[in-house]
Write an enzyme that holds these catalytic residues in place. Structure first.
Site, PDB file in Angstrom:
ATOM      1  N   SER A  36       0.575  -1.426   0.458  1.00  0.00           N
ATOM      2  CA  SER A  36      -0.347   0.073   0.168  1.00  0.00           C
ATOM      3  C   SER A  36       0.960   1.290   0.222  1.00  0.00           C
ATOM      4  O   SER A  36       1.786   1.584   0.730  1.00  0.00           O
ATOM      5  CB  SER A  36      -0.374   0.124   1.105  1.00  0.00           C
ATOM      6  OG  SER A  36      -1.339   1.315   1.155  1.00  0.00           O
ATOM      7  N   HIS A  88     -20.978   4.660   5.917  1.00  0.00           N
ATOM      8  CA  HIS A  88     -22.063   4.293   4.148  1.00  0.00           C
ATOM      9  C   HIS A  88     -22.941   3.670   4.518  1.00  0.00           C
ATOM     10  O   HIS A  88     -22.343   2.489   4.495  1.00  0.00           O
ATOM     11  CB  HIS A  88     -21.624   4.919   3.100  1.00  0.00           C
ATOM     12  CG  HIS A  88     -22.464   5.514   1.961  1.00  0.00           C
ATOM     13  ND1 HIS A  88     -23.557   5.961   2.429  1.00  0.00           N
ATOM     14  CD2 HIS A  88     -21.971   5.532   0.587  1.00  0.00           C
ATOM     15  CE1 HIS A  88     -24.140   6.229   1.294  1.00  0.00           C
ATOM     16  NE2 HIS A  88     -23.928   5.963  -0.225  1.00  0.00           N
ATOM     17  N   GLY A 133     -13.894  13.327   5.139  1.00  0.00           N
ATOM     18  CA  GLY A 133     -12.644  13.417   6.099  1.00  0.00           C
ATOM     19  C   GLY A 133     -11.728  14.263   6.896  1.00  0.00           C
ATOM     20  O   GLY A 133     -11.864  14.546   7.847  1.00  0.00           O
TER      21      GLY A 133
HETATM   22  N1  NAP Z   1     -15.394  10.309   0.829  1.00  0.00           N
HETATM   23  C1  NAP Z   1     -16.091  10.700   1.966  1.00  0.00           C
HETATM   24  O1  NAP Z   1     -16.095  12.063   2.071  1.00  0.00           O
HETATM   25  C2  NAP Z   1     -17.460  10.593   2.627  1.00  0.00           C
HETATM   26  C3  NAP Z   1     -17.854  10.932   3.898  1.00  0.00           C
HETATM   27  C4  NAP Z   1     -19.136  10.106   4.294  1.00  0.00           C
HETATM   28  C5  NAP Z   1     -18.422   8.537   4.451  1.00  0.00           C
HETATM   29  N2  NAP Z   1     -17.639   8.192   3.575  1.00  0.00           N
HETATM   30  C6  NAP Z   1     -17.927   6.587   3.258  1.00  0.00           C
HETATM   31  O2  NAP Z   1     -16.258   6.373   3.745  1.00  0.00           O
HETATM   32  C7  NAP Z   1     -16.510   4.973   3.147  1.00  0.00           C
HETATM   33  C8  NAP Z   1     -14.764   5.094   2.625  1.00  0.00           C
HETATM   34  O3  NAP Z   1     -14.869   6.494   1.714  1.00  0.00           O
HETATM   35  P1  NAP Z   1     -13.531   7.021   1.371  1.00  0.00           P
HETATM   36  O4  NAP Z   1     -14.546   7.926  -0.029  1.00  0.00           O
HETATM   37  O5  NAP Z   1     -12.723   7.255   2.460  1.00  0.00           O
HETATM   38  O6  NAP Z   1     -13.012   6.209   0.724  1.00  0.00           O
HETATM   39  P2  NAP Z   1     -11.224   6.533  -0.211  1.00  0.00           P
HETATM   40  O7  NAP Z   1     -10.474   7.525  -0.063  1.00  0.00           O
HETATM   41  O8  NAP Z   1     -11.301   6.035  -1.661  1.00  0.00           O
HETATM   42  O9  NAP Z   1     -10.409   4.999   0.510  1.00  0.00           O
HETATM   43  C9  NAP Z   1      -9.363   4.429   0.051  1.00  0.00           C
HETATM   44  C10 NAP Z   1      -8.468   4.022   1.073  1.00  0.00           C
HETATM   45  O10 NAP Z   1      -8.744   2.579   0.436  1.00  0.00           O
HETATM   46  C11 NAP Z   1      -7.335   1.587  -0.013  1.00  0.00           C
HETATM   47  N3  NAP Z   1      -8.453   0.425  -0.242  1.00  0.00           N
HETATM   48  C12 NAP Z   1      -8.990   0.106  -1.556  1.00  0.00           C
HETATM   49  N4  NAP Z   1      -9.081  -0.495  -2.195  1.00  0.00           N
HETATM   50  C13 NAP Z   1      -8.533  -1.918  -0.466  1.00  0.00           C
HETATM   51  C14 NAP Z   1      -8.295  -2.897  -0.585  1.00  0.00           C
HETATM   52  N5  NAP Z   1      -9.014  -3.734  -1.636  1.00  0.00           N
HETATM   53  N6  NAP Z   1      -8.416  -3.558   0.285  1.00  0.00           N
HETATM   54  C15 NAP Z   1      -7.258  -2.461   1.324  1.00  0.00           C
HETATM   55  N7  NAP Z   1      -7.876  -1.094   0.944  1.00  0.00           N
HETATM   56  C16 NAP Z   1      -8.170  -0.583   0.179  1.00  0.00           C
HETATM   57  C17 NAP Z   1      -6.486   2.608  -0.154  1.00  0.00           C
HETATM   58  O11 NAP Z   1      -5.836   1.828  -0.046  1.00  0.00           O
HETATM   59  P3  NAP Z   1      -4.676   1.901  -0.495  1.00  0.00           P
HETATM   60  O12 NAP Z   1      -3.939   3.588   0.513  1.00  0.00           O
HETATM   61  O13 NAP Z   1      -3.543   0.819  -0.480  1.00  0.00           O
HETATM   62  O14 NAP Z   1      -4.722   2.611  -2.181  1.00  0.00           O
HETATM   63  C18 NAP Z   1      -6.648   3.889   0.700  1.00  0.00           C
HETATM   64  O15 NAP Z   1      -6.519   3.937   1.351  1.00  0.00           O
HETATM   65  C19 NAP Z   1     -16.819   4.453   2.015  1.00  0.00           C
HETATM   66  O16 NAP Z   1     -18.232   4.024   2.706  1.00  0.00           O
HETATM   67  C20 NAP Z   1     -17.968   6.288   1.866  1.00  0.00           C
HETATM   68  O17 NAP Z   1     -18.987   6.450   1.355  1.00  0.00           O
HETATM   69  C21 NAP Z   1     -17.008   8.894   2.392  1.00  0.00           C
END
Ligand code: NAP
Length: 323
Positions: free
Chosen positions: A50, A106, A132
Protein backbone atom coordinates in the site's frame (compact mmCIF):
# COMPACT_ATOMS: atom_id res chain seq x y z
CA UNK A 1 -35.72 13.12 15.85
CA UNK A 2 -33.29 11.93 18.49
CA UNK A 3 -29.97 13.85 18.64
CA UNK A 4 -27.34 12.61 21.09
CA UNK A 5 -24.33 14.60 22.25
CA UNK A 6 -21.22 13.83 24.31
CA UNK A 7 -22.99 14.14 27.66
CA UNK A 8 -25.56 11.47 26.62
CA UNK A 9 -22.95 8.88 25.65
CA UNK A 10 -20.93 6.37 27.65
CA UNK A 11 -17.40 6.03 26.19
CA UNK A 12 -16.60 2.79 28.09
CA UNK A 13 -17.89 0.30 25.45
CA UNK A 14 -14.70 1.08 23.48
CA UNK A 15 -12.41 0.98 26.52
CA UNK A 16 -9.83 -1.79 26.20
CA UNK A 17 -11.08 -2.60 22.69
CA UNK A 18 -8.94 -2.49 19.58
CA UNK A 19 -10.35 -0.84 16.45
CA UNK A 20 -9.10 -1.86 12.99
CA UNK A 21 -9.56 0.82 10.34
CA UNK A 22 -9.57 -0.73 6.87
CA UNK A 23 -8.65 1.90 4.28
CA UNK A 24 -6.60 5.03 4.94
CA UNK A 25 -8.27 7.39 2.46
CA UNK A 26 -10.54 10.35 2.99
CA UNK A 27 -12.50 8.94 5.95
CA UNK A 28 -10.02 6.28 7.13
CA UNK A 29 -7.25 8.76 7.82
CA UNK A 30 -9.51 11.18 9.72
CA UNK A 31 -11.29 8.52 11.76
CA UNK A 32 -8.07 6.66 12.65
CA UNK A 33 -6.36 9.85 13.84
CA UNK A 34 -9.41 11.10 15.77
CA UNK A 35 -9.84 7.71 17.49
CA UNK A 36 -6.12 7.65 18.37
CA UNK A 37 -6.29 11.18 19.81
CA UNK A 38 -9.35 10.12 21.83
CA UNK A 39 -7.24 7.39 23.45
CA UNK A 40 -8.63 4.43 21.50
CA UNK A 41 -6.29 1.56 20.52
CA UNK A 42 -6.20 1.77 16.70
CA UNK A 43 -4.58 -0.35 14.01
CA UNK A 44 -4.80 0.61 10.34
CA UNK A 45 -5.25 -2.38 8.03
CA UNK A 46 -3.47 -1.91 4.69
CA UNK A 47 -3.13 -4.15 1.67
CA UNK A 48 0.36 -5.43 0.79
CA UNK A 49 2.45 -2.77 -0.95
CA UNK A 50 0.00 0.00 0.00
CA UNK A 51 1.17 3.47 -0.94
CA UNK A 52 -0.31 4.73 2.36
CA UNK A 53 2.01 2.71 4.64
CA UNK A 54 4.70 5.39 5.06
CA UNK A 55 2.16 8.14 5.76
CA UNK A 56 0.30 6.04 8.36
CA UNK A 57 3.50 5.10 10.16
CA UNK A 58 4.75 8.71 10.09
CA UNK A 59 1.53 9.77 11.81
CA UNK A 60 2.34 7.49 14.75
CA UNK A 61 -0.39 4.93 14.07
CA UNK A 62 0.17 1.18 14.10
CA UNK A 63 -0.27 -0.65 10.77
CA UNK A 64 -0.78 -4.29 9.82
CA UNK A 65 -1.88 -6.22 6.77
CA UNK A 66 -5.67 -6.17 6.44
CA UNK A 67 -6.31 -9.73 7.67
CA UNK A 68 -3.94 -9.38 10.63
CA UNK A 69 -5.50 -6.07 11.64
CA UNK A 70 -8.99 -7.59 11.45
CA UNK A 71 -7.99 -10.67 13.43
CA UNK A 72 -6.53 -8.49 16.20
CA UNK A 73 -9.57 -6.22 16.65
CA UNK A 74 -12.92 -6.25 18.41
CA UNK A 75 -14.22 -3.45 16.16
CA UNK A 76 -13.55 -3.35 12.40
CA UNK A 77 -14.42 -0.25 10.36
CA UNK A 78 -14.89 -0.65 6.60
CA UNK A 79 -13.42 2.58 5.19
CA UNK A 80 -12.30 1.41 1.75
CA UNK A 81 -14.36 2.59 -1.26
CA UNK A 82 -17.95 1.26 -1.24
CA UNK A 83 -17.65 -0.59 -4.53
CA UNK A 84 -14.91 -2.87 -3.22
CA UNK A 85 -16.73 -3.73 0.05
CA UNK A 86 -18.12 -7.00 -1.39
CA UNK A 87 -14.65 -8.35 -2.27
CA UNK A 88 -13.07 -6.89 0.88
CA UNK A 89 -15.70 -8.48 3.14
CA UNK A 90 -15.19 -11.89 1.48
CA UNK A 91 -11.46 -11.49 2.16
CA UNK A 92 -11.80 -10.50 5.82
CA UNK A 93 -14.78 -12.63 6.93
CA UNK A 94 -12.67 -15.63 7.99
CA UNK A 95 -10.45 -13.34 10.11
CA UNK A 96 -13.31 -11.53 11.88
CA UNK A 97 -13.52 -12.57 15.52
CA UNK A 98 -16.71 -14.22 16.79
CA UNK A 99 -18.99 -11.42 18.09
CA UNK A 100 -16.87 -8.58 16.67
CA UNK A 101 -18.46 -5.29 15.64
CA UNK A 102 -18.36 -4.38 11.95
CA UNK A 103 -18.80 -0.66 11.24
CA UNK A 104 -19.55 1.38 8.12
CA UNK A 105 -19.63 5.09 7.31
CA UNK A 106 -22.16 4.64 4.50
CA UNK A 107 -25.17 2.33 4.45
CA UNK A 108 -24.84 1.41 0.76
CA UNK A 109 -23.06 -1.93 0.88
CA UNK A 110 -25.34 -3.41 3.55
CA UNK A 111 -28.58 -1.83 2.26
CA UNK A 112 -27.99 -3.10 -1.28
CA UNK A 113 -26.58 -6.51 -0.34
CA UNK A 114 -22.93 -6.07 -1.38
CA UNK A 115 -22.06 -7.20 2.15
CA UNK A 116 -24.10 -9.80 4.04
CA UNK A 117 -22.50 -9.82 7.49
CA UNK A 118 -22.23 -13.06 9.46
CA UNK A 119 -25.00 -13.55 12.02
CA UNK A 120 -22.69 -13.39 15.06
CA UNK A 121 -21.46 -9.86 14.24
CA UNK A 122 -22.72 -6.53 15.52
CA UNK A 123 -23.23 -4.28 12.50
CA UNK A 124 -23.33 -0.50 12.96
CA UNK A 125 -23.19 2.73 11.00
CA UNK A 126 -21.56 6.03 11.93
CA UNK A 127 -21.77 8.26 8.87
CA UNK A 128 -20.19 11.71 9.29
CA UNK A 129 -22.02 14.20 7.08
CA UNK A 130 -18.98 15.61 5.33
CA UNK A 131 -15.49 14.80 4.09
CA UNK A 132 -12.72 13.32 6.20
CA UNK A 133 -10.56 16.42 5.86
CA UNK A 134 -13.22 18.48 7.65
CA UNK A 135 -13.89 15.68 10.18
CA UNK A 136 -10.23 15.85 11.16
CA UNK A 137 -9.83 19.64 11.19
CA UNK A 138 -13.03 20.12 13.22
CA UNK A 139 -11.82 17.54 15.74
CA UNK A 140 -8.47 19.30 16.08
CA UNK A 141 -10.29 22.60 16.66
CA UNK A 142 -12.25 21.00 19.52
CA UNK A 143 -15.42 20.83 17.41
CA UNK A 144 -17.19 17.99 15.64
CA UNK A 145 -19.11 17.01 12.53
CA UNK A 146 -22.71 15.88 12.74
CA UNK A 147 -23.20 12.19 11.90
CA UNK A 148 -26.00 9.68 11.38
CA UNK A 149 -25.81 6.42 13.32
CA UNK A 150 -27.67 3.14 13.13
CA UNK A 151 -27.53 -0.52 14.05
CA UNK A 152 -28.40 -3.17 11.46
CA UNK A 153 -27.56 -6.23 13.53
CA UNK A 154 -27.25 -6.48 17.31
CA UNK A 155 -25.83 -9.95 17.85
CA UNK A 156 -24.16 -9.33 21.21
CA UNK A 157 -26.49 -6.75 22.76
CA UNK A 158 -23.67 -4.17 22.66
CA UNK A 159 -24.05 -2.84 19.12
CA UNK A 160 -25.88 0.38 20.06
CA UNK A 161 -23.42 1.25 22.83
CA UNK A 162 -20.40 0.55 20.57
CA UNK A 163 -21.83 2.65 17.72
CA UNK A 164 -22.43 5.62 20.03
CA UNK A 165 -19.01 5.33 21.69
CA UNK A 166 -17.42 5.17 18.22
CA UNK A 167 -19.31 8.27 17.07
CA UNK A 168 -18.15 10.05 20.21
CA UNK A 169 -14.50 8.96 19.80
CA UNK A 170 -14.29 10.38 16.25
CA UNK A 171 -15.66 13.67 17.61
CA UNK A 172 -19.10 13.60 15.98
CA UNK A 173 -21.04 13.67 19.25
CA UNK A 174 -19.61 17.15 19.92
CA UNK A 175 -21.97 18.27 17.12
CA UNK A 176 -24.62 15.55 17.41
CA UNK A 177 -25.40 11.95 16.50
CA UNK A 178 -28.76 11.50 14.77
CA UNK A 179 -30.48 8.10 14.87
CA UNK A 180 -31.16 6.74 11.38
CA UNK A 181 -31.00 3.37 9.59
CA UNK A 182 -28.70 1.89 6.95
CA UNK A 183 -31.54 2.17 4.41
CA UNK A 184 -32.44 5.78 5.20
CA UNK A 185 -28.82 6.97 5.21
CA UNK A 186 -27.92 5.13 2.00
CA UNK A 187 -31.04 6.13 0.07
CA UNK A 188 -30.94 9.81 1.12
CA UNK A 189 -27.21 10.06 0.39
CA UNK A 190 -27.43 8.43 -3.05
CA UNK A 191 -30.48 10.56 -3.89
CA UNK A 192 -28.67 13.77 -2.94
CA UNK A 193 -25.58 12.82 -4.92
CA UNK A 194 -27.63 12.41 -8.09
CA UNK A 195 -30.41 14.91 -7.73
CA UNK A 196 -29.30 17.81 -5.54
CA UNK A 197 -25.89 18.97 -4.34
CA UNK A 198 -23.43 16.88 -6.37
CA UNK A 199 -25.52 16.14 -9.47
CA UNK A 200 -28.13 18.88 -9.82
CA UNK A 201 -26.22 21.96 -8.63
CA UNK A 202 -23.13 21.64 -10.90
CA UNK A 203 -25.36 21.03 -13.94
CA UNK A 204 -27.38 24.15 -13.05
CA UNK A 205 -24.14 26.17 -12.88
CA UNK A 206 -22.99 24.85 -16.28
CA UNK A 207 -26.41 25.52 -17.85
CA UNK A 208 -26.37 29.09 -16.52
CA UNK A 209 -22.82 29.69 -17.76
CA UNK A 210 -23.62 28.26 -21.23
CA UNK A 211 -26.81 30.37 -21.50
CA UNK A 212 -25.01 33.63 -20.66
CA UNK A 213 -22.11 32.88 -23.04
CA UNK A 214 -24.55 31.97 -25.85
CA UNK A 215 -26.25 35.31 -25.12
CA UNK A 216 -23.01 37.20 -25.78
CA UNK A 217 -21.70 37.60 -22.21
CA UNK A 218 -17.95 37.06 -21.83
CA UNK A 219 -17.01 33.66 -20.31
CA UNK A 220 -15.21 35.34 -17.40
CA UNK A 221 -18.24 37.42 -16.42
CA UNK A 222 -20.54 34.41 -16.89
CA UNK A 223 -18.26 32.31 -14.67
CA UNK A 224 -18.07 34.91 -11.90
CA UNK A 225 -21.86 35.33 -11.92
CA UNK A 226 -22.92 31.70 -12.11
CA UNK A 227 -20.13 29.84 -10.29
CA UNK A 228 -18.14 32.44 -8.36
CA UNK A 229 -21.05 33.34 -6.07
CA UNK A 230 -21.87 29.79 -5.03
CA UNK A 231 -19.75 29.85 -1.88
CA UNK A 232 -21.54 33.02 -0.74
CA UNK A 233 -24.98 31.40 -0.75
CA UNK A 234 -23.60 28.18 0.76
CA UNK A 235 -22.09 30.10 3.68
CA UNK A 236 -25.26 32.16 4.21
CA UNK A 237 -27.51 29.08 4.17
CA UNK A 238 -25.22 27.25 6.57
CA UNK A 239 -25.23 30.19 9.00
CA UNK A 240 -28.86 31.38 8.69
CA UNK A 241 -30.99 28.77 6.86
CA UNK A 242 -32.70 29.40 3.49
CA UNK A 243 -35.24 31.97 4.76
CA UNK A 244 -32.52 33.78 6.73
CA UNK A 245 -30.29 33.88 3.65
CA UNK A 246 -33.07 35.57 1.65
CA UNK A 247 -33.52 38.19 4.36
CA UNK A 248 -29.92 39.44 4.14
CA UNK A 249 -29.49 39.62 0.36
CA UNK A 250 -30.49 42.77 -1.54
CA UNK A 251 -34.15 43.33 -2.44
CA UNK A 252 -33.08 43.07 -6.08
CA UNK A 253 -31.55 39.61 -5.60
CA UNK A 254 -34.46 38.48 -3.40
CA UNK A 255 -37.10 39.54 -5.95
CA UNK A 256 -35.10 37.93 -8.77
CA UNK A 257 -34.92 34.69 -6.79
CA UNK A 258 -38.66 34.82 -6.07
CA UNK A 259 -39.60 35.34 -9.72
CA UNK A 260 -37.00 33.03 -11.28
CA UNK A 261 -36.37 30.15 -8.85
CA UNK A 262 -39.61 28.24 -9.31
CA UNK A 263 -39.60 28.85 -13.09
CA UNK A 264 -36.35 26.91 -13.31
CA UNK A 265 -36.99 24.31 -10.58
CA UNK A 266 -40.63 23.58 -11.34
CA UNK A 267 -42.89 20.57 -10.62
CA UNK A 268 -41.30 18.59 -13.47
CA UNK A 269 -38.01 18.70 -11.52
CA UNK A 270 -39.79 17.20 -8.50
CA UNK A 271 -41.23 14.46 -10.71
CA UNK A 272 -37.75 13.56 -11.97
CA UNK A 273 -36.37 13.71 -8.45
CA UNK A 274 -39.06 11.24 -7.33
CA UNK A 275 -38.01 8.99 -10.22
CA UNK A 276 -34.37 9.14 -9.06
CA UNK A 277 -35.46 8.19 -5.52
CA UNK A 278 -37.51 5.24 -6.83
CA UNK A 279 -34.53 4.03 -8.88
CA UNK A 280 -32.13 4.39 -5.94
CA UNK A 281 -34.51 2.36 -3.74
CA UNK A 282 -34.82 -0.32 -6.42
CA UNK A 283 -31.02 -0.74 -6.33
CA UNK A 284 -30.35 0.61 -9.81
CA UNK A 285 -27.53 2.90 -8.69
CA UNK A 286 -25.88 0.11 -6.66
CA UNK A 287 -25.92 -2.01 -9.86
CA UNK A 288 -24.36 0.88 -11.82
CA UNK A 289 -21.60 1.21 -9.21
CA UNK A 290 -20.81 -2.54 -9.40
CA UNK A 291 -20.68 -2.33 -13.23
CA UNK A 292 -18.44 0.75 -13.09
CA UNK A 293 -15.96 -0.94 -10.76
CA UNK A 294 -15.96 -4.09 -12.92
CA UNK A 295 -15.14 -1.99 -16.02
CA UNK A 296 -12.13 -0.37 -14.32
CA UNK A 297 -14.05 2.93 -13.94
CA UNK A 298 -14.16 3.47 -17.74
CA UNK A 299 -17.21 5.76 -17.68
CA UNK A 300 -15.84 7.90 -14.84
CA UNK A 301 -12.43 8.26 -16.52
CA UNK A 302 -14.07 9.33 -19.80
CA UNK A 303 -16.34 11.85 -18.05
CA UNK A 304 -13.39 13.33 -16.11
CA UNK A 305 -11.36 13.77 -19.32
CA UNK A 306 -14.30 15.37 -21.15
CA UNK A 307 -15.13 17.72 -18.25
CA UNK A 308 -11.59 19.11 -18.22
CA UNK A 309 -12.00 20.26 -21.86
CA UNK A 310 -15.31 22.17 -21.52
CA UNK A 311 -15.55 25.99 -21.97
CA UNK A 312 -16.46 26.43 -18.29
CA UNK A 313 -13.30 24.59 -17.19
CA UNK A 314 -11.09 26.55 -19.57
CA UNK A 315 -12.59 29.75 -18.11
CA UNK A 316 -11.96 28.53 -14.56
CA UNK A 317 -8.30 27.81 -15.47
CA UNK A 318 -7.85 31.29 -16.99
CA UNK A 319 -9.32 32.99 -13.91
CA UNK A 320 -7.41 30.72 -11.54
CA UNK A 321 -4.02 31.21 -13.30
CA UNK A 322 -4.71 34.86 -14.03
CA UNK A 323 -3.65 34.04 -17.64
N1 NAP B 1 -15.18 10.62 1.15
C1 NAP B 1 -16.04 11.14 2.01
O1 NAP B 1 -16.06 12.35 2.22
C2 NAP B 1 -17.03 10.29 2.76
C3 NAP B 1 -17.96 10.89 3.62
C4 NAP B 1 -18.80 10.08 4.38
C5 NAP B 1 -18.73 8.70 4.25
N2 NAP B 1 -17.84 8.15 3.37
C6 NAP B 1 -17.76 6.67 3.28
O2 NAP B 1 -16.52 6.27 3.85
C7 NAP B 1 -16.07 5.07 3.20
C8 NAP B 1 -14.67 5.30 2.65
O3 NAP B 1 -14.76 6.29 1.64
P1 NAP B 1 -13.51 7.19 1.27
O4 NAP B 1 -13.98 8.24 0.32
O5 NAP B 1 -12.80 7.58 2.52
O6 NAP B 1 -12.62 6.11 0.48
P2 NAP B 1 -11.26 6.35 -0.27
O7 NAP B 1 -10.62 7.63 0.16
O8 NAP B 1 -11.47 6.15 -1.73
O9 NAP B 1 -10.42 5.10 0.28
C9 NAP B 1 -9.16 4.84 -0.16
C10 NAP B 1 -8.48 3.87 0.79
O10 NAP B 1 -9.04 2.56 0.61
C11 NAP B 1 -7.98 1.64 0.47
N3 NAP B 1 -8.33 0.48 -0.34
C12 NAP B 1 -8.79 0.46 -1.60
N4 NAP B 1 -8.96 -0.80 -2.00
C13 NAP B 1 -8.59 -1.60 -0.95
C14 NAP B 1 -8.54 -3.00 -0.75
N5 NAP B 1 -8.90 -3.86 -1.71
N6 NAP B 1 -8.11 -3.46 0.44
C15 NAP B 1 -7.74 -2.61 1.43
N7 NAP B 1 -7.79 -1.26 1.30
C16 NAP B 1 -8.20 -0.78 0.12
C17 NAP B 1 -6.87 2.44 -0.20
O11 NAP B 1 -5.68 1.76 0.03
P3 NAP B 1 -4.25 2.25 -0.53
O12 NAP B 1 -3.81 3.31 0.47
O13 NAP B 1 -3.43 1.02 -0.47
O14 NAP B 1 -4.49 2.79 -1.91
C18 NAP B 1 -7.00 3.77 0.51
O15 NAP B 1 -6.28 3.75 1.73
C19 NAP B 1 -17.10 4.77 2.12
O16 NAP B 1 -18.04 3.87 2.64
C20 NAP B 1 -17.74 6.12 1.86
O17 NAP B 1 -19.05 6.05 1.32
C21 NAP B 1 -16.97 8.90 2.64
Amino acid sequence: MEMLRDADIDPTPLAGKRVAIIGYGNQGRAQALNLHDSGVDVVVGLRGGSGSALEVEASGLETALVEQAVASAEVVMMLAPDEIHAALYREIEPALREGAALGFSHGLSVRFGLVKPRADLDVFLVAPKGPGTALRSLYRDGKGMIALWAVEQDATGSAHAIALAYGQAIGCARAGLIASSFAEEAEADLFNEQAVVWGGVPELLVAGFDTLVAGGVSPEVAYLECVGELHLIAELIEARGIAGMREVISNTAELGALLGGKRIVDESVRDRMAEVLREVRAGRFADELRTEEASGYARLEKARAEARETPIERTFKRLDDGS
